[in-house]
Motif scaffolding. Sequence first.
Motif, mmCIF file in Angstrom:
data_model
loop_
_atom_site.group_PDB
_atom_site.id
_atom_site.type_symbol
_atom_site.label_atom_id
_atom_site.label_comp_id
_atom_site.label_asym_id
_atom_site.label_seq_id
_atom_site.Cartn_x
_atom_site.Cartn_y
_atom_site.Cartn_z
ATOM 1 N N THR A 2 -12.084 39.405 -17.267
ATOM 2 C CA THR A 2 -12.273 39.058 -15.861
ATOM 3 C C THR A 2 -13.154 37.813 -15.759
ATOM 4 O OG1 THR A 2 -12.105 41.374 -15.216
ATOM 5 C CG2 THR A 2 -13.091 39.858 -13.629
ATOM 6 N N PRO A 3 -12.675 36.760 -15.082
ATOM 7 C CA PRO A 3 -13.476 35.535 -15.021
ATOM 8 C C PRO A 3 -14.681 35.674 -14.100
ATOM 9 C CG PRO A 3 -11.530 35.314 -13.645
ATOM 10 C CD PRO A 3 -11.387 36.626 -14.375
ATOM 11 N N THR A 4 -15.743 34.976 -14.460
ATOM 12 C CA THR A 4 -16.921 34.862 -13.617
ATOM 13 C C THR A 4 -16.903 33.498 -12.941
ATOM 14 O OG1 THR A 4 -18.235 36.305 -15.056
ATOM 15 C CG2 THR A 4 -19.439 34.847 -13.574
ATOM 16 N N PHE A 5 -17.146 33.473 -11.635
ATOM 17 C CA PHE A 5 -17.136 32.226 -10.869
ATOM 18 C C PHE A 5 -18.549 31.948 -10.379
ATOM 19 C CE2 PHE A 5 -16.517 29.747 -6.950
ATOM 20 C CZ PHE A 5 -15.661 28.749 -7.408
ATOM 21 N N THR A 6 -19.098 30.822 -10.807
ATOM 22 C CA THR A 6 -20.453 30.430 -10.427
ATOM 23 C C THR A 6 -20.393 29.276 -9.436
ATOM 24 O OG1 THR A 6 -21.296 31.065 -12.609
ATOM 25 C CG2 THR A 6 -22.685 29.629 -11.262
ATOM 26 N N SER A 65 -13.569 26.036 -22.955
ATOM 27 C CA SER A 65 -14.649 26.915 -22.496
ATOM 28 C C SER A 65 -16.027 26.383 -22.879
ATOM 29 C CB SER A 65 -14.462 28.327 -23.058
ATOM 30 O OG SER A 65 -14.710 28.369 -24.451
ATOM 31 N N ARG A 75 -12.642 27.770 -4.440
ATOM 32 C CA ARG A 75 -12.289 29.012 -3.745
ATOM 33 C C ARG A 75 -12.546 28.791 -2.263
ATOM 34 N NH1 ARG A 75 -15.114 34.117 -6.855
ATOM 35 N NH2 ARG A 75 -13.511 34.517 -8.443
ATOM 36 N N TYR A 82 -15.651 28.444 -13.507
ATOM 37 C CA TYR A 82 -15.298 29.673 -14.213
ATOM 38 C C TYR A 82 -16.023 29.681 -15.557
ATOM 39 C CZ TYR A 82 -11.498 30.397 -10.874
ATOM 40 O OH TYR A 82 -10.766 30.595 -9.731
ATOM 41 N N ASP A 83 -16.192 30.862 -16.109
ATOM 42 C CA ASP A 83 -16.811 30.940 -17.430
ATOM 43 C C ASP A 83 -15.782 30.816 -18.552
ATOM 44 O OD1 ASP A 83 -15.654 33.409 -16.825
ATOM 45 O OD2 ASP A 83 -17.070 34.511 -18.081
ATOM 46 N N HIS A 84 -14.491 30.976 -18.220
ATOM 47 C CA HIS A 84 -13.412 30.746 -19.176
ATOM 48 C C HIS A 84 -12.112 30.595 -18.390
ATOM 49 C CE1 HIS A 84 -12.759 35.058 -18.457
ATOM 50 N NE2 HIS A 84 -11.530 34.856 -18.873
ATOM 51 N N ASN A 139 -7.913 31.897 -12.608
ATOM 52 C CA ASN A 139 -8.498 30.925 -13.537
ATOM 53 C C ASN A 139 -7.475 30.407 -14.545
ATOM 54 O OD1 ASN A 139 -8.297 33.383 -14.962
ATOM 55 N ND2 ASN A 139 -9.989 32.814 -16.323
#
Length: 218
Positions: A2-6, A65, A75, A82-84, A139
Motif C-alpha cells: 500500500t503506497p504512502t502519500f506525503t 524509489s 491528489r 509516494y514512497d514507492h 501510484n
Amino acid sequence: MTPTFTPIDLQTWQRRDYFYYFTKMMPTGFTVNVDVDITATYDAAKLAGYHFNAVYLYLMTRLISEQPEFMIAQRGKQLGYYDHLTPSYSVFHEDDHTISGIWTDYNADLAVFNANYEVDKTQYSDQHGAVAKPDQPENAYMINMNPWLHFNSYTPLSFNGLPNFLPVIEAGKYVLQDDRRTMPVSFTIHHAVADAWHVSHFFKKLQEALNKPEDWLK
C-alpha cells in the motif's frame, strides 16, 4: 504494498518556483534516450532463473524509489510524494498483435516481486482488451519494453492535457555486438518535478546496477 502519500508544502518546497514555471508559464516535459549495457544483468538473471523483463521492471522501480522527485503526484489539488511506485506494463497477444495493460505490486524482495509477476502474467496474458488487470493502483507508472525495435529515440505523447508527473519508461530491443548486449532506454518526465541532472543521475545508477547484479540480484 500500500503506497504512502506525503503532502508537499508548497511554501517551503525548494522546487516551488520551478513547478510554477513549468506548469503555468511554460508547460514542459522532456525525454532522454540512453543505450545501456545489460550484459552482466542479463546473464545473471538467466542463471538465477528469472525472466529478464521481470528483472527490468524490478530494477527500474527500485531505482525510482531512491529519487523522490520521480514519485510526485497530485491528489485533487494536493501535491505530494509516494514512497514507492507500481509498474504498469503491457502484455502482447500473438494471435491478433494487440496489447493489454496489467500491473504487478512492487516488492523490495526480487524473489517476491518475480513470483507476483509470474502469477500476473499467467492469469492475464490471455485476456484481451485495453486493460486486462483491473483496479490499477493510484501510484502506478507506465513502463514497457519494445522487443522488436532498437530505437535511437522514443517519445510518448499525451493528448489529454491532464497533469502527469510520474515517469514513463520504455526499453527497446537489445543488440549483441562483441559479446555485449546493449539496450536503448527512454525516460520521459515532466520538467516541473525534475531536471536533466536528476535523470542523468538515474542513468548513472542504472548502469552501475546493471554492471554489478551480484549486489542486488539474489
